[in-house]
Design an enzyme around this catalytic site. Structure first.
Site, PDB file in Angstrom:
ATOM      1  N   HIS A   9     -33.138  38.586  74.404  1.00 26.91           N
ATOM      2  CA  HIS A   9     -34.370  38.928  75.119  1.00 26.91           C
ATOM      3  C   HIS A   9     -34.708  37.888  76.181  1.00 26.91           C
ATOM      4  CE1 HIS A   9     -35.352  42.216  72.274  1.00 26.91           C
ATOM      5  NE2 HIS A   9     -34.516  41.510  71.534  1.00 26.91           N
ATOM      6  N   GLU A  54     -18.172  16.505  74.957  1.00 22.68           N
ATOM      7  CA  GLU A  54     -17.710  15.116  75.106  1.00 22.68           C
ATOM      8  C   GLU A  54     -16.192  15.021  75.055  1.00 22.68           C
ATOM      9  OE1 GLU A  54     -19.513  12.386  72.304  1.00 22.68           O
ATOM     10  OE2 GLU A  54     -21.072  11.863  73.730  1.00 22.68           O
ATOM     11  N   LYS A  96     -26.291   4.539  80.435  1.00 22.09           N
ATOM     12  CA  LYS A  96     -26.670   3.380  79.608  1.00 22.09           C
ATOM     13  C   LYS A  96     -26.754   2.129  80.476  1.00 22.09           C
ATOM     14  CE  LYS A  96     -24.547   4.720  75.242  1.00 22.09           C
ATOM     15  NZ  LYS A  96     -23.454   4.430  74.323  1.00 22.09           N
TER      16      LYS A  96
HETATM   17  O1  PA5 Z   1     -19.470  10.988  69.822  1.00 22.10           O
HETATM   18  C1  PA5 Z   1     -19.883   9.878  70.079  1.00 22.10           C
HETATM   19  O2  PA5 Z   1     -19.139   8.894  70.035  1.00 22.10           O
HETATM   20  C2  PA5 Z   1     -21.333   9.637  70.443  1.00 22.10           C
HETATM   21  O3  PA5 Z   1     -22.083  10.776  70.462  1.00 22.10           O
HETATM   22  C3  PA5 Z   1     -21.951   8.703  69.419  1.00 22.10           C
HETATM   23  O4  PA5 Z   1     -21.887   9.296  68.163  1.00 22.10           O
HETATM   24  C4  PA5 Z   1     -23.386   8.373  69.779  1.00 22.10           C
HETATM   25  O5  PA5 Z   1     -23.465   7.835  71.061  1.00 22.10           O
HETATM   26  C5  PA5 Z   1     -23.967   7.381  68.789  1.00 22.10           C
HETATM   27  O6  PA5 Z   1     -23.171   6.245  68.722  1.00 22.10           O
HETATM   28  P1  PA5 Z   1     -23.302   5.215  67.569  1.00 22.10           P
HETATM   29  O7  PA5 Z   1     -22.935   5.883  66.293  1.00 22.10           O
HETATM   30  O8  PA5 Z   1     -22.361   4.109  67.911  1.00 22.10           O
HETATM   31  O9  PA5 Z   1     -24.734   4.757  67.549  1.00 22.10           O
END
Ligand code: PA5
Length: 444
Positions: free
Chosen positions: A305, A284, A419
């Site tokens: 393996h 990310e 989303k």
């Molecule tokens: O790194 C990030 O921002 C995402 O992976 C969030 O942690 C994830 O989408 C969950 O978001 P939230 O904590 O707002 O529910």
């Protein structure tokens, strides 16, 4: 003490690069230290091991003690950065079989990290006859997967304990001020913990997001924070003596020389969810603007393996980063068998660690000879302090790496695409036009 090196450095990075890269690393380091780079408003994690809220830390410990005394199960609801860190640390420091092995404290179940009805029902069934509490974790407070799961478990709590009784069994970890979860928590009077404004999900394991479930598992969270603080001190050193600096530099140079995949490997199956945590952290943070190493993972020796064939002889896409956790807690020796029907007496009396380490060395030599560079991250051990240091090391290296690539390591705009489509297809108000467009495309 944690250390990093590239095995046979000169085979894979024949030209000196340190002097050329040092000014860019220094700028990246300054951006992290001062919050002056892209996404700088989300660099609160950089000094967190020093500056964390002590009052809240004590409340986390008190809540963990309460949950351990009044619950036989804790249901942890969260996804992505609100899930993987806690799971990774508990698996690594306690066991992937934590729920089967634990002697005291509650079972810990993770839900809300997907949309499987069967997975949800399974945990609802598992807590049906036991006292349980819920820790719902969402920074935004609006993420669909955990929000939906929370509805089910809230309902189950209220059905079991009544509205009043449920109140003292719900712990919400969310934004300090805003979001649907925060509003609900204030209305209902649940105990809340804060995801600091300046710490993004994937950098939040050392906040209440990770610390509460980890403490419920009985891990010494003070030692975890102390380990991170030690690494934070080491990362103040703006030079190649800093292990995060070395790791960021080596992986960046390998990327520039044409590698597009980084495989994080470990020889301890308990590390599986730390691999998942690392993939989110780097995926990310770096994967944007058409740039970034693709983070993947392998568990050795199991994956030797399966994926071992590709790593040895497939397309030369990748390099490996091998995390070494050091000596096992149990020193098992291979038994002698007089008949030696399996021909293994040459290993009799040897410890499993000895055998594993020879496999590790053999793999290192084979893979590098097959043209796959190997970075070795020697974590020094597998204590809470070692893991705290390792977590901070990867976070700091990730921040540096993002700035070396000239991307914002603290946003994730690409996550929104699915989303929006999902909301439209589910008929969320406000998405009507998009729904019609998507349905037309799906029907072709
Ligand atoms: O790194 C990030 O921002 C995402 O992976 C969030 O942690 C994830 O989408 C969950 O978001 P939230 O904590 O707002 O529910």
């Amino acid at each position: 003490m944690l250390d990093v090196k590239l095995f046979q450095m000169h085979t894979f990075l024949p030209l000196p690069y340190e002097d050329a890269l040092a000014p860019r690393l220094k700028r990246a380091h300054e951006k992290l230290q001062t919050g002056s780079g892209a996404g700088g408003a989300f660099t609160g994690w950089v000094h967190l091991p020093r500056d964390y809220d002590r009052e809240e830390f004590a409340r986390i410990q008190a809540a963990a003690a309460r949950i351990r005394s009044d619950s036989k199960a804790l249901v942890v609801i969260g996804i992505g950065g609100s899930y993987l860190g806690a799971r990774g640390v508990i698996d690594c420091l306690c066991s992937p079989n934590y729920n089967l092995k634990r002697k005291d404290g509650p079972n810990i179940y993770f839900v809300g990290n997907g949309l499987s009805a069967d997975a949800l029902q399974e945990v609802l069934d598992l807590v049906e006859d036991v006292d349980f509490s819920v820790n719902v974790i969402s920074k935004s407070g609006t993420t669909t997967e955990p929000a939906v799961a929370f509805r089910f478990f809230r309902e189950a709590l209220v059905a079991r304990y009544g509205k009043e009784g449920a109140r003292s069994r719900i712990y919400a970890t969310t934004d300090r001020h805003k979001g649907a979860l925060k509003s609900l928590a204030d209305e209902e009077g649940w105990e809340t913990f804060v995801v600091p404004d300046d710490v993004g999900g994937r950098y939040s394991v050392l906040t209440a997001v990770g610390l509460l479930p980890i403490a419920v598992a009985g891990v010494d969270i003070q030692a975890l924070m102390d380990g991170a603080a030690g690494m934070m001190e080491r990362c103040q050193d703006a030079s190649f003596d800093c292990p995060a600096w070395r790791y960021a530099a080596i992986r960046y140079e390998l990327y520039r020389s044409g590698r597009s995949v980084e495989l994080l490997a470990c020889y301890d199956p308990a590390f599986r969810f730390m691999l998942e945590w690392w993939k989110q952290l780097f995926g990310e943070s770096e994967g944007k603007d058409d740039k970034g190493l693709f983070p993947a993972s392998v568990e050795f020796t199991a994956d030797l393996h399966s994926m071992g064939q590709y790593i040895q002889e497939g397309k030369r896409l990748m390099f490996e980063t091998v995390v070494r956790l050091g000596a096992s807690a149990h020193q098992l020796s291979v038994p002698v068998d007089e008949a030696d029907g399996d021909g293994l007496n040459f290993l009799a009396g040897k410890t499993m660690d000895f055998i594993r380490d020879r496999a590790m060395e053999g793999t290192l030599l084979a893979h590098t000879e097959g043209g796959v560079p190997n970075i070795i991250v020697d974590a020094g051990g597998k204590t809470p302090a070692d893991l705290g240091a390792l977590i901070y090391f990867f976070e700091y290296a990730c921040g540096l790496s993002g700035y070396l690539l000239d991307v914002n390591p603290f946003d994730q705009p690409g996550v929104e695409a699915y989303k929006k489509n999902m909301f439209a297809l589910l008929g969320k108000p406000g998405y009507e036009d998009r729904k019609a467009q998507l349905e037309a495309k799906l029907s072709k």
